[in-house]
Design a protein around this motif. Structure first.
Motif, PDB file in Angstrom:
ATOM      1  N   PHE A 176      48.055  87.239  -3.632  1.00 16.60           N
ATOM      2  CA  PHE A 176      48.514  86.186  -4.987  1.00 16.60           C
ATOM      3  C   PHE A 176      48.574  87.292  -6.029  1.00 16.60           C
ATOM      4  CE2 PHE A 176      47.330  83.254  -8.464  1.00 16.60           C
ATOM      5  CZ  PHE A 176      48.632  82.498  -8.530  1.00 16.60           C
ATOM      6  N   SER A 177      50.091  87.266  -6.237  1.00 13.96           N
ATOM      7  CA  SER A 177      51.075  88.310  -7.502  1.00 13.96           C
ATOM      8  C   SER A 177      49.962  87.328  -9.450  1.00 13.96           C
ATOM      9  CB  SER A 177      51.830  88.460  -7.477  1.00 13.96           C
ATOM     10  OG  SER A 177      52.426  87.154  -7.837  1.00 13.96           O
ATOM     11  N   GLY A 178      49.720  86.258  -9.006  1.00 12.05           N
ATOM     12  CA  GLY A 178      49.127  85.952 -10.618  1.00 12.05           C
ATOM     13  C   GLY A 178      50.320  84.706 -11.114  1.00 12.05           C
ATOM     14  N   SER A 179      51.706  84.888 -10.146  1.00 10.96           N
ATOM     15  CA  SER A 179      52.987  85.016 -10.833  1.00 10.96           C
ATOM     16  C   SER A 179      53.080  83.488  -9.899  1.00 10.96           C
ATOM     17  CB  SER A 179      53.439  85.907 -11.102  1.00 10.96           C
ATOM     18  OG  SER A 179      54.207  86.342  -9.613  1.00 10.96           O
ATOM     19  N   TYR A 180      54.289  82.179 -10.537  1.00 19.06           N
ATOM     20  CA  TYR A 180      54.819  81.355 -10.250  1.00 19.06           C
ATOM     21  C   TYR A 180      56.001  81.338 -10.127  1.00 19.06           C
ATOM     22  CZ  TYR A 180      49.954  80.009 -10.096  1.00 19.06           C
ATOM     23  OH  TYR A 180      48.530  79.060  -9.882  1.00 19.06           O
ATOM     24  N   SER A 181      56.605  80.984  -9.183  1.00 18.94           N
ATOM     25  CA  SER A 181      58.046  80.654  -8.925  1.00 18.94           C
ATOM     26  C   SER A 181      58.635  79.395  -8.540  1.00 18.94           C
ATOM     27  CB  SER A 181      58.500  81.921  -7.840  1.00 18.94           C
ATOM     28  OG  SER A 181      60.264  81.578  -8.471  1.00 18.94           O
ATOM     29  N   ALA A 182      59.962  78.828  -9.859  1.00 21.66           N
ATOM     30  CA  ALA A 182      60.449  77.600  -9.260  1.00 21.66           C
ATOM     31  C   ALA A 182      61.022  77.764  -7.503  1.00 21.66           C
ATOM     32  CB  ALA A 182      61.306  77.697 -10.258  1.00 21.66           C
ATOM     33  N   ARG A 183      60.975  76.933  -6.854  1.00 23.15           N
ATOM     34  CA  ARG A 183      62.145  76.587  -5.846  1.00 23.15           C
ATOM     35  C   ARG A 183      62.092  75.309  -5.251  1.00 23.15           C
ATOM     36  NH1 ARG A 183      61.092  80.309  -0.590  1.00 23.15           N
ATOM     37  NH2 ARG A 183      63.098  79.280   1.143  1.00 23.15           N
TER      38      ARG A 183
END
Length: 86
Positions: free
Chosen positions: A61-68
């Motif tokens: 887990f990178s600590g970031s989020y992305s919309a998909r």
């Protein structure tokens, strides 16, 4: 860490009840990424490993989020490869 089949295309509903969908990013060019993966929770599975041929591809887990697909998902980035012992 759990190993589940890699799904390149997202499904409308998770395969596991109460699981969350995450995006896998990075890694070798031959691995079909970014892909959607399912984890029990970020706390329970901060890292995943996927069997690809004779090696495991590791993501964390990178600590970031992305919309998909109109959904905000945690992003797991490739961090290493280990080989299966004979």
């Amino acid at each position: 860490m759990s190993i589940r089949p890699l799904r390149v295309t997202p499904t409308p509903e998770p395969d596991m009840p109460n699981s969350i969908r995450v995006i896998l990013s990075g890694g070798p060019e031959w691995v079909p990424l970014p892909a959607v993966w399912e984890v029990e929770s970020l706390e329970a599975e901060p890292k995943v490993k996927i069997l690809c041929g004779n090696a495991y591809e590791h993501f964390e887990f990178s600590g970031s989020y992305s919309a998909r697909d109109d959904e905000h998902m945690p992003v797991y980035r490739w961090c290493q490869r280990t080989y299966v012992a004979e």
